[in-house]
Scaffold this motif. Structure first.
Motif, mmCIF file in Angstrom:
data_model
loop_
_atom_site.group_PDB
_atom_site.id
_atom_site.type_symbol
_atom_site.label_atom_id
_atom_site.label_comp_id
_atom_site.label_asym_id
_atom_site.label_seq_id
_atom_site.Cartn_x
_atom_site.Cartn_y
_atom_site.Cartn_z
ATOM 1 N N PRO A 68 0.778 -1.279 -0.079
ATOM 2 C CA PRO A 68 -0.009 -0.120 0.015
ATOM 3 C C PRO A 68 0.871 1.363 0.073
ATOM 4 O O PRO A 68 1.887 1.308 0.891
ATOM 5 C CB PRO A 68 -0.797 -0.104 1.060
ATOM 6 N N ARG A 69 0.307 2.320 -0.690
ATOM 7 C CA ARG A 69 0.914 3.695 -0.714
ATOM 8 C C ARG A 69 1.043 4.399 0.709
ATOM 9 O O ARG A 69 0.212 4.127 1.486
ATOM 10 C CB ARG A 69 0.067 4.525 -1.694
ATOM 11 N N ARG A 70 2.172 4.981 0.837
ATOM 12 C CA ARG A 70 2.225 5.523 2.262
ATOM 13 C C ARG A 70 2.105 7.094 2.125
ATOM 14 O O ARG A 70 2.992 7.871 2.642
ATOM 15 C CB ARG A 70 3.945 4.974 2.463
ATOM 16 N N ARG A 71 0.822 7.567 1.794
ATOM 17 C CA ARG A 71 0.568 8.972 1.731
ATOM 18 C C ARG A 71 0.650 9.448 3.152
ATOM 19 O O ARG A 71 -0.038 9.030 4.207
ATOM 20 C CB ARG A 71 -0.711 9.187 1.055
ATOM 21 N N ILE A 72 1.315 10.440 3.631
ATOM 22 C CA ILE A 72 1.345 11.214 4.716
ATOM 23 C C ILE A 72 0.323 12.412 4.755
ATOM 24 O O ILE A 72 0.867 13.578 4.377
ATOM 25 C CB ILE A 72 2.830 11.549 5.124
ATOM 26 N N ASN A 73 -0.876 12.430 5.301
ATOM 27 C CA ASN A 73 -1.737 13.405 5.721
ATOM 28 C C ASN A 73 -2.617 13.109 6.903
ATOM 29 O O ASN A 73 -2.297 12.102 7.613
ATOM 30 C CB ASN A 73 -2.773 13.489 4.353
ATOM 31 N N THR A 74 -3.671 13.852 7.046
ATOM 32 C CA THR A 74 -4.406 13.616 8.337
ATOM 33 C C THR A 74 -5.094 12.206 8.484
ATOM 34 O O THR A 74 -5.557 11.793 9.379
ATOM 35 C CB THR A 74 -5.233 14.751 8.498
ATOM 36 N N SER A 75 -5.556 11.570 6.998
ATOM 37 C CA SER A 75 -6.251 10.422 7.193
ATOM 38 C C SER A 75 -5.170 9.187 7.552
ATOM 39 O O SER A 75 -4.057 9.471 7.401
ATOM 40 C CB SER A 75 -6.679 10.347 5.696
ATOM 41 N N GLY A 177 18.040 5.868 4.213
ATOM 42 C CA GLY A 177 17.230 6.381 5.419
ATOM 43 C C GLY A 177 17.268 7.481 5.922
ATOM 44 O O GLY A 177 16.666 8.381 6.110
ATOM 45 N N LEU A 178 18.793 7.936 6.202
ATOM 46 C CA LEU A 178 19.031 9.450 6.574
ATOM 47 C C LEU A 178 18.655 10.360 5.499
ATOM 48 O O LEU A 178 18.343 11.493 5.861
ATOM 49 C CB LEU A 178 20.466 9.415 6.867
ATOM 50 N N ASP A 179 18.662 10.063 4.325
ATOM 51 C CA ASP A 179 18.394 10.977 3.076
ATOM 52 C C ASP A 179 16.840 11.269 3.189
ATOM 53 O O ASP A 179 16.388 12.298 2.906
ATOM 54 C CB ASP A 179 18.535 10.540 1.777
ATOM 55 N N VAL A 180 16.065 10.460 3.445
ATOM 56 C CA VAL A 180 14.607 10.649 3.338
ATOM 57 C C VAL A 180 13.775 10.461 4.546
ATOM 58 O O VAL A 180 12.510 11.122 4.410
ATOM 59 C CB VAL A 180 14.054 8.966 2.561
ATOM 60 N N THR A 181 14.284 10.297 5.745
ATOM 61 C CA THR A 181 13.689 10.368 6.980
ATOM 62 C C THR A 181 13.200 11.807 7.451
ATOM 63 O O THR A 181 11.956 12.085 7.712
ATOM 64 C CB THR A 181 14.346 9.784 7.890
ATOM 65 N N PRO A 182 14.001 12.874 7.259
ATOM 66 C CA PRO A 182 13.530 14.175 7.790
ATOM 67 C C PRO A 182 12.494 14.668 6.929
ATOM 68 O O PRO A 182 11.523 15.422 7.351
ATOM 69 C CB PRO A 182 14.847 15.117 7.270
ATOM 70 N N ALA A 183 12.338 14.319 5.598
ATOM 71 C CA ALA A 183 10.872 14.813 5.061
ATOM 72 C C ALA A 183 9.641 14.184 5.370
ATOM 73 O O ALA A 183 8.598 14.656 5.677
ATOM 74 C CB ALA A 183 10.958 14.726 3.643
ATOM 75 N N MET A 184 10.005 12.987 5.780
ATOM 76 C CA MET A 184 8.813 12.205 6.593
ATOM 77 C C MET A 184 8.437 12.862 7.851
ATOM 78 O O MET A 184 7.252 12.735 7.988
ATOM 79 C CB MET A 184 9.088 10.608 6.775
ATOM 80 N N ILE A 185 9.497 13.179 8.414
ATOM 81 C CA ILE A 185 9.331 13.854 9.839
ATOM 82 C C ILE A 185 8.496 15.119 9.655
ATOM 83 O O ILE A 185 7.470 15.154 10.325
ATOM 84 C CB ILE A 185 10.557 14.096 10.765
ATOM 85 N N ALA A 186 9.088 15.939 8.730
ATOM 86 C CA ALA A 186 8.242 17.118 8.538
ATOM 87 C C ALA A 186 6.707 16.804 7.939
ATOM 88 O O ALA A 186 5.868 17.496 8.470
ATOM 89 C CB ALA A 186 8.925 17.805 7.404
ATOM 90 N N LYS A 187 6.607 15.742 7.261
ATOM 91 C CA LYS A 187 5.089 15.907 6.646
ATOM 92 C C LYS A 187 4.218 15.270 7.717
ATOM 93 O O LYS A 187 2.915 15.582 7.893
ATOM 94 C CB LYS A 187 4.990 14.675 5.621
ATOM 95 N N LEU A 188 4.788 14.517 8.602
ATOM 96 C CA LEU A 188 4.111 13.874 9.887
ATOM 97 C C LEU A 188 3.745 15.025 10.848
ATOM 98 O O LEU A 188 2.394 14.993 11.302
ATOM 99 C CB LEU A 188 4.915 12.813 10.483
#
Ligand SMILES: [Fe+2]
Ligand SMILES: [Fe+2]
Length: 268
Positions: A68-75, A177-188
């Motif tokens: 499944p896709r990992r869209r990061i939003n309020t849902s 993982g170090l490259d992509v994690t900061p953007a995930m944190i910001a989106k969360l």
């Protein structure tokens, strides 16, 4: 399962690899780290190590296109998919750390080698536990969704050689993982999920350490064979890593882990 008595660290590592149930794998990882740190285990060697660790029946392992896709939003749906995918990575990471000890440890290695990989395994177990707990807060659990098996594929192709394993697993995959994690944190954070964001921050800081440990032992293994590390890394990555190294790179985090830009800037 009852507690088992390990005859050595390598034996305990092999036992954890052969343990399918994630909560039990986490529990035994903590107990083994404690026993090692308490001076109650010798390094030892492991026999008859399987190529793959034991896995629970769920999640089913599928091609990446069916995960499944990992869209990061309020849902919660996309965030659960993200946390589930990360939990799966951490479960693999527990086994990858124990596999380095079980497969490659030579009792003549410096004690620091074992200390380092035991601490990586214990931290990966903690990461899995944090994500699992967060999934439960969102009425989900590890195993609810399919997952893919890409990480262990990298372990399989490098199972014959510590230099190859370290070139690919910590120094390509964990560095990614170090490259992509900061953007995930910001989106969360933007989605208002501070609890998940804080877990990813903990993981991110620990992972800088894991890449650093990978780099330390990669250099050690290269020195033992008279290889020049930067050139050896590029050669091993070209041979054993099938994807491309994807910029943008998180140069600050990679620098903090001691991986110089000169290595990956000229990479294949
Ligand atoms: Fe981790
Ligand atoms: Fe890690």
């Amino acid at each position: 399962m009852n507690d088992f008595t390990a005859t050595s660290l390598a034996h305990a590592a092999a036992h954890i690899l052969a343990t399918a149930e994630p909560a039990e794998k986490v529990r035994l990882s903590g107990l083994t780290a404690e026993a090692w740190r308490g001076g109650n285990l010798t390094p030892g060697t492991a026999n008859n190590l399987a190529d793959r660790p034991a896995r629970p029946i769920n999640p089913p392992l599928r091609p990446p296109s069916e995960v499944p896709r990992r869209r990061i939003n309020t849902s919660t749906t996309g965030r659960v998919a993200l946390l589930h995918a990360l939990a799966h990575i951490e479960l693999n990471a527990i086994d990858l750390a124990w596999d380095i000890i079980a497969r490659f440890a030579d009792p003549e290695m410096p004690r620091q080698f074992f200390d380092d990989w035991v601490s990586v395994a214990a931290e990966e177990a903690h990461h899995f536990a944090l994500l699992s707990h967060r999934l439960s807060e969102l009425d989900a659990a590890y195993g609810d969704l399919p997952a893919h098996d890409g990480l262990w594929e990298s372990a399989l192709v490098t199972r014959h050689d510590l230099v190859a394993r370290l070139a690919v697993v910590p120094l390509v995959l964990e560095a990614r993982g170090l490259d992509v994690t900061p953007a995930m944190i910001a989106k969360l954070r933007a989605a208002g999920d501070d609890r998940s964001a804080s877990i990813l921050e903990t993981i991110y800081l620990d992972e800088i350490g894991h890449v650093g440990i990978g780099r330390r032992w990669f250099k050690f293994a290269c020195a033992a064979r008279g290889l020049e590390p930067a050139r050896a890394w590029r050669t091993y990555v070209a041979t054993y890593f099938k994807g491309a190294l994807k910029p943008p790179f998180n140069t600050d985090a990679r620098d903090a882990a001691g991986v110089p830009q000169s290595w990956y800037a000229q990479a294949p």
